[in-house]
Design a protein around this motif. Structure first.
Motif, PDB file in Angstrom:
ATOM      1  N   ASP A 180       1.085 -11.898   0.369  1.00  0.00           N
ATOM      2  CA  ASP A 180       2.448 -12.253   0.753  1.00  0.00           C
ATOM      3  C   ASP A 180       3.432 -11.938  -0.365  1.00  0.00           C
ATOM      4  O   ASP A 180       4.536 -12.436  -0.379  1.00  0.00           O
ATOM      5  N   ARG A 181       2.995 -11.176  -1.331  1.00  0.00           N
ATOM      6  CA  ARG A 181       3.912 -10.899  -2.424  1.00  0.00           C
ATOM      7  C   ARG A 181       3.863  -9.438  -2.861  1.00  0.00           C
ATOM      8  O   ARG A 181       2.905  -8.730  -2.563  1.00  0.00           O
ATOM      9  N   LEU A 182       4.874  -9.070  -3.599  1.00  0.00           N
ATOM     10  CA  LEU A 182       4.946  -7.726  -4.142  1.00  0.00           C
ATOM     11  C   LEU A 182       3.804  -7.476  -5.117  1.00  0.00           C
ATOM     12  O   LEU A 182       3.286  -8.406  -5.719  1.00  0.00           O
ATOM     13  N   TRP A 183       3.446  -6.203  -5.272  1.00  0.00           N
ATOM     14  CA  TRP A 183       2.338  -5.900  -6.172  1.00  0.00           C
ATOM     15  C   TRP A 183       2.788  -5.806  -7.624  1.00  0.00           C
ATOM     16  O   TRP A 183       2.008  -5.592  -8.519  1.00  0.00           O
ATOM     17  N   ALA A 193      13.816  -8.897 -10.132  1.00  0.00           N
ATOM     18  CA  ALA A 193      13.284  -9.848  -9.147  1.00  0.00           C
ATOM     19  C   ALA A 193      12.032 -10.501  -9.705  1.00  0.00           C
ATOM     20  O   ALA A 193      10.925 -10.007  -9.520  1.00  0.00           O
ATOM     21  N   PRO A 194      12.169 -11.598 -10.404  1.00  0.00           N
ATOM     22  CA  PRO A 194      11.001 -12.289 -10.946  1.00  0.00           C
ATOM     23  C   PRO A 194      10.028 -12.647  -9.825  1.00  0.00           C
ATOM     24  O   PRO A 194      10.433 -12.784  -8.669  1.00  0.00           O
ATOM     25  N   SER A 195       8.786 -12.808 -10.195  1.00  0.00           N
ATOM     26  CA  SER A 195       7.767 -12.957  -9.161  1.00  0.00           C
ATOM     27  C   SER A 195       8.065 -14.110  -8.219  1.00  0.00           C
ATOM     28  O   SER A 195       7.844 -14.027  -7.023  1.00  0.00           O
ATOM     29  N   ASP A 196       8.617 -15.197  -8.747  1.00  0.00           N
ATOM     30  CA  ASP A 196       8.886 -16.340  -7.872  1.00  0.00           C
ATOM     31  C   ASP A 196       9.980 -16.022  -6.859  1.00  0.00           C
ATOM     32  O   ASP A 196       9.936 -16.478  -5.721  1.00  0.00           O
ATOM     33  N   ALA A 197      10.973 -15.207  -7.322  1.00  0.00           N
ATOM     34  CA  ALA A 197      12.035 -14.845  -6.387  1.00  0.00           C
ATOM     35  C   ALA A 197      11.523 -13.860  -5.350  1.00  0.00           C
ATOM     36  O   ALA A 197      11.992 -13.826  -4.226  1.00  0.00           O
ATOM     37  N   ALA A 198      10.525 -13.049  -5.767  1.00  0.00           N
ATOM     38  CA  ALA A 198      10.003 -12.047  -4.843  1.00  0.00           C
ATOM     39  C   ALA A 198       9.181 -12.703  -3.737  1.00  0.00           C
ATOM     40  O   ALA A 198       8.912 -12.096  -2.728  1.00  0.00           O
ATOM     41  N   ARG A 199       8.782 -13.933  -3.956  1.00  0.00           N
ATOM     42  CA  ARG A 199       8.030 -14.635  -2.899  1.00  0.00           C
ATOM     43  C   ARG A 199       8.616 -16.037  -2.740  1.00  0.00           C
ATOM     44  O   ARG A 199       7.949 -17.038  -2.988  1.00  0.00           O
ATOM     45  N   PRO A 200       9.854 -16.078  -2.310  1.00  0.00           N
ATOM     46  CA  PRO A 200      10.554 -17.347  -2.326  1.00  0.00           C
ATOM     47  C   PRO A 200       9.938 -18.396  -1.409  1.00  0.00           C
ATOM     48  O   PRO A 200      10.054 -19.582  -1.658  1.00  0.00           O
ATOM     49  N   ALA A 201       9.291 -17.961  -0.366  1.00  0.00           N
ATOM     50  CA  ALA A 201       8.818 -18.952   0.606  1.00  0.00           C
ATOM     51  C   ALA A 201       7.344 -19.261   0.472  1.00  0.00           C
ATOM     52  O   ALA A 201       6.798 -20.024   1.243  1.00  0.00           O
ATOM     53  N   ALA A 202       6.712 -18.645  -0.528  1.00  0.00           N
ATOM     54  CA  ALA A 202       5.257 -18.796  -0.592  1.00  0.00           C
ATOM     55  C   ALA A 202       4.837 -20.252  -0.642  1.00  0.00           C
ATOM     56  O   ALA A 202       3.877 -20.646   0.003  1.00  0.00           O
ATOM     57  N   ASP A 218       0.833  -1.208   0.000  1.00  0.00           N
ATOM     58  CA  ASP A 218       0.000   0.000   0.000  1.00  0.00           C
ATOM     59  C   ASP A 218       0.866   1.257   0.000  1.00  0.00           C
ATOM     60  O   ASP A 218       0.490   2.279  -0.566  1.00  0.00           O
ATOM     61  N   LEU A 219       2.030   1.167   0.657  1.00  0.00           N
ATOM     62  CA  LEU A 219       2.933   2.325   0.745  1.00  0.00           C
ATOM     63  C   LEU A 219       3.970   2.315  -0.382  1.00  0.00           C
ATOM     64  O   LEU A 219       4.912   3.093  -0.371  1.00  0.00           O
ATOM     65  N   LYS A 220       3.779   1.402  -1.319  1.00  0.00           N
ATOM     66  CA  LYS A 220       4.659   1.276  -2.495  1.00  0.00           C
ATOM     67  C   LYS A 220       6.128   1.105  -2.085  1.00  0.00           C
ATOM     68  O   LYS A 220       7.020   1.796  -2.561  1.00  0.00           O
ATOM     69  N   ARG A 221       6.342   0.168  -1.170  1.00  0.00           N
ATOM     70  CA  ARG A 221       7.705  -0.213  -0.776  1.00  0.00           C
ATOM     71  C   ARG A 221       7.982  -1.616  -1.295  1.00  0.00           C
ATOM     72  O   ARG A 221       7.200  -2.543  -1.012  1.00  0.00           O
ATOM     73  N   ASP A 222       9.100  -1.775  -1.994  1.00  0.00           N
ATOM     74  CA  ASP A 222       9.538  -3.137  -2.296  1.00  0.00           C
ATOM     75  C   ASP A 222      10.404  -3.620  -1.131  1.00  0.00           C
ATOM     76  O   ASP A 222      10.579  -2.902  -0.136  1.00  0.00           O
ATOM     77  N   ASP A 223      10.962  -4.833  -1.258  1.00  0.00           N
ATOM     78  CA  ASP A 223      11.708  -5.398  -0.121  1.00  0.00           C
ATOM     79  C   ASP A 223      12.870  -4.505   0.305  1.00  0.00           C
ATOM     80  O   ASP A 223      13.072  -4.248   1.496  1.00  0.00           O
ATOM     81  N   ALA A 224      13.619  -4.021  -0.681  1.00  0.00           N
ATOM     82  CA  ALA A 224      14.812  -3.245  -0.347  1.00  0.00           C
ATOM     83  C   ALA A 224      14.441  -1.949   0.360  1.00  0.00           C
ATOM     84  O   ALA A 224      15.067  -1.576   1.374  1.00  0.00           O
ATOM     85  N   SER A 225      13.410  -1.252  -0.145  1.00  0.00           N
ATOM     86  CA  SER A 225      13.063   0.020   0.499  1.00  0.00           C
ATOM     87  C   SER A 225      12.412  -0.214   1.853  1.00  0.00           C
ATOM     88  O   SER A 225      12.608   0.576   2.786  1.00  0.00           O
TER      89      SER A 225
END
Ligand SMILES: [Fe+2]
Length: 473
Positions: free
Chosen positions: A436-439, A445-454, A8-15
């Motif tokens: 549990d994943r990025l929007w 960061a491909p979608s699967d890498a962005a949610r490695p533990a899903a 919602d705050l438009k933050r990816d993992d790094a930010s």
């Protein structure tokens, strides 16, 4: 919730990691459940992001089987005597409740015996009224006292009578008999008044809350929408193809719109017609009394052998999502007679009479349990429910019927929320419940890498086989 807030705050993992002072990779561990979210992190997020701690906290699911049963013995054990005016006045006992629903049902026995039904009897100890709405079911010779706009009333109530009351009206209960049981089932609930609305209004202040109060008339709704859209009465009139002086009268409440005119005004404002229909409050002196003698009764199902005799109890059009019913489970009723399902949270109390079998189905699993008089249960919205008569010798021989009190109260999933759910496409509802994943999917960061533990988590309701389409904006 952390992922959802970051999205919602438009933050990816790094930010997000930078904002929260976390090492690289930590955010994915937190949002996947591999690393616990602790209070420090919640406090840090609430300090650096424009959100509140509670936005990040889940609620407790204390009802994983769909039904939470509360036994009579536990109710008796929870009994406590409450003094009023220095001597015992009520005995309170807890009955079934849940952290998922905001209603608070109590069994309350009247310990003060009176000889008359005078509202000014000095033996009556009044409370100061409370914030919660209250539905009350009466058992035995109970006097019900209520005060509205300074006028005190007393009504003699008996088994099967009920009342629905507005917040903040002082009230009291006494017994008219020193030998017969005299008690009530008092179900207090906050409805939409509690929770988010109350928190928001406490920030806005009393002046704003007064200004936001809507009288139950269409003119107030029309003015509110016209103001929100910066529409003058003249512009509204042009759009609705109605004479400007007449629209001025509608806005001031001097005239009432016909249903065709209401439809034209809704079109002009760009809202559904229902937004221009005021609520209806049918209380008299703050309460809606329902005596058993005048109560409406019907049988279910309509075709074939009836399984249930249903009696309508007190309620009010102002609370269309509250339903109070008494259900007689007729001899021979069994679970195949059809499910009683509702979108509401549900409270079940087994009244005096025969025991009853409760059957339910939740997330594909069927269960059953036997409830004795005095037992109660909380039932999650949407749970399929049925009652069956117990063919025990005791119940059959003395001709007792199983009688159940049902109180159904709408939750936070309001009609507007339910409309919104229907507009969520594809796997969106699963994501809405458990994001549990990025929007977006970034090149790095491909979608699967962005949610490695899903696929490794046991998060309920998450379907790891779904195919997410990359969505960017
Ligand atoms: Fe009360």
């Amino acid at each position: 919730m952390l992922r959802s807030a970051a999205n919602d705050l438009k933050r990816d993992d790094a930010s997000a990691e930078q904002d929260l002072g976390l090492p690289p990779g930590a955010f994915a561990e937190l949002t996947s459940g591999r690393r616990p979210v602790d209070w420090d992190l919640v406090g840090k997020a609430a300090a650096v992001w424009p959100l509140n701690e509670r936005d990040l906290l889940p609620i407790h699911d204390d009802c994983p089987d769909g039904v939470r049963i509360h036994r009579l013995a536990d109710s008796v054990a929870s009994g406590r005597t409450i003094n009023r005016g220095g001597s015992p006045y009520y005995e309170y006992r807890d009955t079934a409740m849940s952290r998922v629903a905001s209603y608070r049902p109590e069994w309350i026995s009247m310990l003060r015996v009176v000889e008359d039904s005078d509202p000014d009897n000095p033996a009556v100890e009044w409370n100061r009224g409370h914030l919660l709405y209250q539905f009350t079911y009466f058992v035995g010779p109970v006097n019900y006292y209520y005060r509205w706009e300074g006028v005190s009333h007393c009504v003699e109530m008996n088994t099967g009578d009920s009342v629905w009351g507005l917040p903040f009206a002082p009230h009291s209960f006494t017994s008219r008999s020193s030998t017969e049981p005299a008690y009530i089932l008092a179900l207090t609930y906050g409805g939409d008044l509690l929770g988010d609305a109350q928190r928001e209004l406490s920030v806005l202040g009393a002046g704003a809350a007064r200004a936001l109060a809507l009288p139950a008339e269409q003119a107030a709704l029309l003015r509110s929408f016209a103001q929100a859209r910066l529409l003058s009465g003249e512009e509204l009139a042009r759009r609705a193809k109605l004479p400007a002086p007449y629209v001025a009268q509608l806005l001031s409440g001097e005239a009432s719109a016909t249903s065709d005119e209401t439809a034209a005004l809704a079109e002009a404002l760009g809202v559904a017609v229902r937004e221009l229909l005021p609520t209806r409050i049918d209380t008299e002196a703050g309460v809606h009394l329902a005596h058993r003698s005048g109560a409406r009764s019907w049988e279910l199902p309509e075709q074939g052998r009836a399984a249930y005799r249903v009696t309508q109890l007190a309620g009010d059009p102002a609370h269309p999502h509250t339903t109070a019913l008494e259900v007689d489970v007729l001899p021979g009723a069994d679970a195949s007679d059809g499910w009683l399902t509702t979108y509401q949270h549900q409270y079940v109390y087994v009244l005096d009479g025969a025991p009853v079998e409760l059957h339910w189905e939740h997330r594909g699993e069927r269960r059953t349990d036997r409830l004795e008089p005095g037992d109660s249960a909380y039932v999650l919205p949407g749970t399929r429910l049925a009652f069956a008569a117990v063919d025990g010798a005791g119940a059959a021989q003395d001709g007792r019927t199983a009688r159940v009190l049902l109180l159904r109260v709408g939750g936070a999933t309001t009609t507007d929320v339910r409309f919104a759910l229907a507009t969520i496409p594809g796997d969106g509802i699963e994501r809405y419940l458990d994001e549990d994943r990025l929007w977006f999917t970034s090149d790095a960061a491909p979608s699967d890498a962005a949610r490695p533990a899903a696929v490794q988590t046991d998060a309920p309701q998450y379907d790891s086989t779904d195919q997410e389409s990359a969505r960017e904006h």
